[in-house]
Design a protein around this motif. Structure first.
Motif, PDB file in Angstrom:
ATOM      1  N   ALA A  68      -2.945   0.008   0.400  1.00 20.34           N
ATOM      2  CA  ALA A  68      -2.044  -0.249   1.574  1.00 20.34           C
ATOM      3  C   ALA A  68      -2.458   0.850   2.662  1.00 20.34           C
ATOM      4  O   ALA A  68      -2.650   1.981   2.445  1.00 20.34           O
ATOM      5  N   GLU A  71       2.455   0.099   7.138  1.00 19.22           N
ATOM      6  CA  GLU A  71       3.685  -0.450   6.670  1.00 19.22           C
ATOM      7  C   GLU A  71       3.547  -1.978   6.272  1.00 19.22           C
ATOM      8  O   GLU A  71       4.425  -2.405   5.138  1.00 19.22           O
ATOM      9  N   LEU A  74       2.046  -2.233   2.817  1.00 20.92           N
ATOM     10  CA  LEU A  74       2.849  -1.534   1.742  1.00 20.92           C
ATOM     11  C   LEU A  74       4.061  -2.470   1.487  1.00 20.92           C
ATOM     12  O   LEU A  74       4.377  -2.964   0.430  1.00 20.92           O
ATOM     13  N   TYR A  75       4.702  -2.964   2.460  1.00 27.13           N
ATOM     14  CA  TYR A  75       5.841  -3.963   2.406  1.00 27.13           C
ATOM     15  C   TYR A  75       5.428  -5.282   1.488  1.00 27.13           C
ATOM     16  O   TYR A  75       6.171  -5.599   0.649  1.00 27.13           O
ATOM     17  N   VAL A 110       7.782   6.113   3.279  1.00 28.59           N
ATOM     18  CA  VAL A 110       7.218   4.977   2.138  1.00 28.59           C
ATOM     19  C   VAL A 110       8.397   4.651   1.185  1.00 28.59           C
ATOM     20  O   VAL A 110       8.788   3.407   0.872  1.00 28.59           O
ATOM     21  N   SER A 114       9.591   0.618   0.880  1.00 25.01           N
ATOM     22  CA  SER A 114       9.425   0.083  -0.286  1.00 25.01           C
ATOM     23  C   SER A 114      11.032  -0.326  -0.739  1.00 25.01           C
ATOM     24  O   SER A 114      11.036  -1.584  -1.216  1.00 25.01           O
ATOM     25  N   VAL A 143       6.295   5.313  -6.525  1.00 22.01           N
ATOM     26  CA  VAL A 143       5.053   4.617  -5.630  1.00 22.01           C
ATOM     27  C   VAL A 143       4.366   5.928  -5.369  1.00 22.01           C
ATOM     28  O   VAL A 143       4.848   7.162  -4.995  1.00 22.01           O
ATOM     29  N   ILE A 145       0.934   6.889  -3.561  1.00 23.12           N
ATOM     30  CA  ILE A 145      -0.267   6.487  -2.575  1.00 23.12           C
ATOM     31  C   ILE A 145      -1.295   7.551  -2.520  1.00 23.12           C
ATOM     32  O   ILE A 145      -0.946   8.771  -2.343  1.00 23.12           O
ATOM     33  N   ASP A 148      -5.864   4.930   0.109  1.00 22.07           N
ATOM     34  CA  ASP A 148      -5.285   3.469   0.503  1.00 22.07           C
ATOM     35  C   ASP A 148      -4.918   2.928  -0.725  1.00 22.07           C
ATOM     36  O   ASP A 148      -4.562   1.686  -0.658  1.00 22.07           O
ATOM     37  N   CYS A 150      -2.350   2.066  -3.715  1.00 21.56           N
ATOM     38  CA  CYS A 150      -0.931   2.107  -4.073  1.00 21.56           C
ATOM     39  C   CYS A 150      -0.610   1.745  -5.445  1.00 21.56           C
ATOM     40  O   CYS A 150      -1.233   0.659  -5.850  1.00 21.56           O
TER      41      CYS A 150
END
Length: 389
Positions: A68, A71, A74-75, A110, A114, A143, A145, A148, A150
């Motif tokens: 990640a 954003e 991540l999404y 975050v 999420s 979650v 992190i 980088d 995740c």
């Protein structure tokens, strides 16, 4: 039943004792990390770990790892998980986040991204969305992190495992139950001598010491675990695991004694011992440690958490000097351990610790120290040994 990877979270300095606990319970592929230990086991073992582990704060079940950087990634990563296999649209969830990354500054952000990814997936598939419930969610998602990387996990425990269920009454600055249990395990407490906490407060060390001595599962008094709300919850299997752990409880033939000079603390400690169904093993009385002498025959194991001067107003130099004097003059044949967040105050004890272990009490750096008080003086002990050789 299939084995899967789990992660047990703990305090800094407890990784080794947690790994040992896991081995003894029957975990596979046990590996220590920092403030955590990973291991493998099946669903029944997940129940067992939550019920029995003394030095774990949480048991997580990892479900996905991905990179990640921003954003979008991540999404996308969160959306790549098929959430409908984990819970349904009529259930509630919450996302807990830990972040240590240059790409993300705020854990709240975050958590929000999420949550959006999960909610959007349900809305597209079913035309409606599950609710968020911060207090009593059906599913708690974790979650984490790191730079980088995740990792997304299911929290199998729910509220931290230090919520044992027996402590309804607390005093000023009570010690966390997992911290207390870990300190007892680090001190080598195994129930083979008498035990004393001379500044017992609300009695956490006393109860945890009795549970270790009698081999009682740490979380047997707890009201609920997160996995009980999962779709694959197996009540019969849980009952079976619980019964097998209860069969291993053993009798204890020594005294567990607590002193406190505050009458309110003595009442609270007695209440908590009773709540844990351990009042037959625990004796608490109102006494000032500095006016006491060793009551028991044979070796004594002492563990306590003296005030650090953080929340209680005391003359630290005098107080810690009196600890040293009392141990020296009144407690022969005793292994005395205590934790302090005041590293300066240790100088005033006037005794040389035989061990010093770095721990944290909350965010406060602390030391767990051990003082070995011999029968007679240490010199006499060694002279006698030499004369006998």
């Amino acid at each position: 039943m299939e084995n899967f990877k789990m992660i047990a979270k703990t305090f800094f300095g407890f990784e080794e004792i947690l790994a040992k606990e896991l081995y003894q319970l029957g975990a596979q592929n046990v590996e220590q990390g920092v403030r955590m230990v990973s291991f493998y086991g099946d669903k029944g073992f997940m129940y067992k770990a939550n019920l029995a582990l003394r030095s774990a704060l949480k048991i997580l079940k990892p479900i996905k790892q991905f990179k990640a950087y921003n954003e979008q990634s991540l999404y996308k990563g969160i959306q790549s998980i098929d959430w409908s296999t984990i819970f349904n649209v009529n259930q509630s969830f919450v996302v807990d986040v830990t972040v240590n990354s240059d790409h993300f500054n705020h854990s709240q952000f975050v958590a929000l991204k999420s949550k959006d990814a999960i909610v959007d997936q349900f809305r597209e598939a079913f035309g409606k969305r599950p609710n968020i419930d911060k207090d009593y969610p059906d599913v708690r998602i974790n979650v984490h992190i790191q730079k980088d990387d995740c990792s997304v996990s299911l929290d199998t425990s729910g509220a931290s495992l230090h919520h044992r269920g027996y402590r309804t009454a607390t005093n000023i600055a009570p010690i966390n139950e997992v911290l207390a249990a870990g300190i007892l395990l680090l001190s080598g407490w195994d129930g083979s001598t008498h035990f004393l906490d001379p500044m017992c407060g609300s009695g956490t060390f006393l109860v945890e010491a009795a549970m270790i001595a009698c081999n009682i599962p740490a979380n047997i008094n707890r009201k609920e675990f997160a996995f009980e709300r999962w779709n694959d919850w197996d009540n019969d299997l849980f009952d079976q695991i619980e019964a097998s752990l209860l069969k291993k409880i053993k009798e204890f033939h020594y005294d567990i004694i607590g002193y406190d000079k505050a009458p309110s603390a003595v009442i609270k400690a007695k209440d908590n011992a009773k709540n844990a169904n351990l009042d037959e093993y625990i004796k608490v009385s109102q006494q000032n440690f500095f006016d006491t002498q060793k009551e028991t025959e044979g070796p004594l194991h002492m563990v306590f958490n003296p005030p650090y001067g953080e929340r209680l107003d005391i003359d630290l130099e005098r107080f810690y000097r009196e600890i040293g004097d009392t141990l020296k003059q009144s407690y022969p044949n005793t292994n005395a351990w205590f934790i302090t967040g005041n590293l300066e105050a240790l100088k005033f004890v006037g005794l040389k610790p035989s061990r010093k272990i770095k721990l944290f009490n909350g965010k406060l750096e602390a030391r767990l120290v051990k003082y070995e008080m011999y029968e007679g003086s240490k010199r006499t002990k060694f002279q006698n040994r030499e004369n006998n050789e």
